[in-house]
Design a protein around this motif. Structure first.
Motif, PDB file in Angstrom:
ATOM      1  N   TYR A   1       0.844  -1.198   0.000  1.00  0.00           N
ATOM      2  CA  TYR A   1       0.000   0.000   0.000  1.00  0.00           C
ATOM      3  C   TYR A   1       0.878   1.247   0.000  1.00  0.00           C
ATOM      4  CZ  TYR A   1      -3.758   3.251   0.534  1.00  0.00           C
ATOM      5  OH  TYR A   1      -4.628   4.285   0.287  1.00  0.00           O
ATOM      6  N   TYR A   2       1.727   1.388   1.013  1.00  0.00           N
ATOM      7  CA  TYR A   2       2.670   2.510   1.048  1.00  0.00           C
ATOM      8  C   TYR A   2       4.049   2.124   0.511  1.00  0.00           C
ATOM      9  CZ  TYR A   2      -0.759   4.562   4.267  1.00  0.00           C
ATOM     10  OH  TYR A   2      -1.908   5.050   4.841  1.00  0.00           O
ATOM     11  N   HIS A   3       4.344   0.809   0.467  1.00  0.00           N
ATOM     12  CA  HIS A   3       5.666   0.325   0.051  1.00  0.00           C
ATOM     13  C   HIS A   3       6.747   0.897   0.970  1.00  0.00           C
ATOM     14  CE1 HIS A   3       8.849  -1.128  -2.626  1.00  0.00           C
ATOM     15  NE2 HIS A   3       7.921  -1.746  -3.346  1.00  0.00           N
ATOM     16  N   GLN A   4       6.449   0.962   2.253  1.00  0.00           N
ATOM     17  CA  GLN A   4       7.365   1.576   3.211  1.00  0.00           C
ATOM     18  C   GLN A   4       7.098   0.975   4.589  1.00  0.00           C
ATOM     19  OE1 GLN A   4       6.795   5.841   3.998  1.00  0.00           O
ATOM     20  NE2 GLN A   4       8.944   6.139   3.517  1.00  0.00           N
ATOM     21  N   ARG A   5       8.169   0.652   5.302  1.00  0.00           N
ATOM     22  CA  ARG A   5       8.059   0.099   6.653  1.00  0.00           C
ATOM     23  C   ARG A   5       8.868   0.966   7.610  1.00  0.00           C
ATOM     24  NH1 ARG A   5      11.135  -2.944  10.073  1.00  0.00           N
ATOM     25  NH2 ARG A   5      10.079  -4.452  11.435  1.00  0.00           N
ATOM     26  N   ALA A   6       8.232   1.470   8.641  1.00  0.00           N
ATOM     27  CA  ALA A   6       8.923   2.299   9.633  1.00  0.00           C
ATOM     28  C   ALA A   6       9.842   1.427  10.489  1.00  0.00           C
ATOM     29  CB  ALA A   6       7.911   3.013  10.516  1.00  0.00           C
ATOM     30  N   ARG A   7      10.996   1.960  10.827  1.00  0.00           N
ATOM     31  CA  ARG A   7      11.902   1.249  11.726  1.00  0.00           C
ATOM     32  C   ARG A   7      11.308   1.225  13.137  1.00  0.00           C
ATOM     33  NH1 ARG A   7      18.018   3.135   9.864  1.00  0.00           N
ATOM     34  NH2 ARG A   7      17.774   2.518   7.672  1.00  0.00           N
ATOM     35  N   ARG A   8      11.638   0.159  13.874  1.00  0.00           N
ATOM     36  CA  ARG A   8      11.050  -0.020  15.199  1.00  0.00           C
ATOM     37  C   ARG A   8      12.133  -0.245  16.235  1.00  0.00           C
ATOM     38  NH1 ARG A   8       6.698  -4.429  12.830  1.00  0.00           N
ATOM     39  NH2 ARG A   8       5.848  -3.043  11.220  1.00  0.00           N
ATOM     40  N   ALA A   9      11.846   0.192  17.440  1.00  0.00           N
ATOM     41  CA  ALA A   9      12.787  -0.030  18.542  1.00  0.00           C
ATOM     42  C   ALA A   9      12.836  -1.517  18.885  1.00  0.00           C
ATOM     43  CB  ALA A   9      12.347   0.774  19.764  1.00  0.00           C
ATOM     44  N   GLY A  10      14.020  -1.979  19.259  1.00  0.00           N
ATOM     45  CA  GLY A  10      14.160  -3.352  19.713  1.00  0.00           C
ATOM     46  C   GLY A  10      14.199  -4.394  18.614  1.00  0.00           C
ATOM     47  N   GLU A  11      14.433  -3.989  17.379  1.00  0.00           N
ATOM     48  CA  GLU A  11      14.507  -4.967  16.295  1.00  0.00           C
ATOM     49  C   GLU A  11      15.740  -5.845  16.442  1.00  0.00           C
ATOM     50  OE1 GLU A  11      12.178  -2.986  12.542  1.00  0.00           O
ATOM     51  OE2 GLU A  11      14.288  -2.497  12.778  1.00  0.00           O
TER      52      GLU A  11
END
Length: 260
Positions: free
Chosen positions: A78-88
């Protein structure tokens, strides 16, 4: 009508959006000139959150025209984008940041979120007069929960880097897609060598897949190889869309066995 028993070539053009339309139009025109009359066009509904494709009337009309010419419209994230997340974890970082440059939108989505995004994208494409049958996740990174959501939505198929999956019959075909990474000089050099070897290795596979991104056309060595491999494949393969391939295989599975 296509022959499901004939060796097939499926070319997919990824990341189709108003932002990439000029490059996509050039690529598609050159592919058609080579004889690839049917291509699966993977459309991003709201590319990197910079505005829904529905807001661009000329782009919508272009998509409708391409569909009318025999190309397939596929929902591509849909956006073709994934936000970075803490604790990955290190693996999550490697997969979502290095491998796909923060574009693995459906990599670890839960079922509800995936269903909502895919349903929204499908509805917008349908509202533009298009008919999406398949869904391909950005970078082919699709969580098990997201795949389950696709089945619930009645999607016909999805693909990963190494497979094509019929979501209705649960049949899976192994077919590694040729794809190029062009973000640096060493990536382009490795891609050209790797795809030359992969093409040779896949010559006997009934289905050959070639996946193209709009940025590929900006790199002459990469684009020359893509054109060369497409032309070579078309000598003895029929150009099909993913949907045509999947429905053709279903028909083949349902055909009566030859009498002995």
């Amino acid at each position: 009508m296509s022959d499901p028993c004939r060796r097939a070539l499926v070319i997919s053009l990824h990341d189709v959006s108003p932002r990439t339309r000029p490059a996509c139009a050039r690529i598609l025109g050159e592919l058609v000139d080579l004889g690839a009359r049917r291509v699966s066009l993977l459309v991003i509904p709201d590319h990197h959150r910079r505005g829904p494709f529905l807001a661009d009337g000329e782009f919508c009309a272009w998509l409708v025209a391409k569909a009318g010419e025999g190309h397939e419209i596929v929902t591509h994230g849909y956006y073709h984008q994934r936000a970075r997340r803490a604790g990955e974890t290190a693996l999550q970082k490697l997969t979502t940041r290095v491998y796909t440059a923060d574009e693995g939108e459906f990599y670890d989505l839960d079922r509800e979120t995936a269903r909502e995004l895919v349903a929204r994208g499908n509805a917008e494409l349908t509202g533009a007069g298009l008919e999406p049958h398949g869904f391909v996740a950005p970078a082919w990174l699709l969580s098990a929960e997201a795949e389950a959501a696709l089945g619930e939505l009645g999607m016909d198929y999805t693909t990963r880097l190494g497979t094509v999956s019929d979501l209705q019959t649960r049949r899976v075909w192994k077919s590694q897609s040729l794809v190029w990474s062009v973000r640096s000089g060493w990536r382009r050099a490795v891609s050209v060598a790797w795809n030359a070897a992969l093409y040779r290795a896949l010559c006997g596979n009934p289905l050959l897949r070639i996946s193209i991104h709009p940025v590929d056309v900006a790199h002459p060595r990469v684009w020359r190889q893509i054109r060369k491999l497409v032309a070579r494949a078309l000598v003895d393969r029929e150009p099909l869309t993913y949907h045509a391939w999947v429905t053709g295989q279903r028909a083949l599975d349902l055909s009566p066995a030859p009498s002995s």
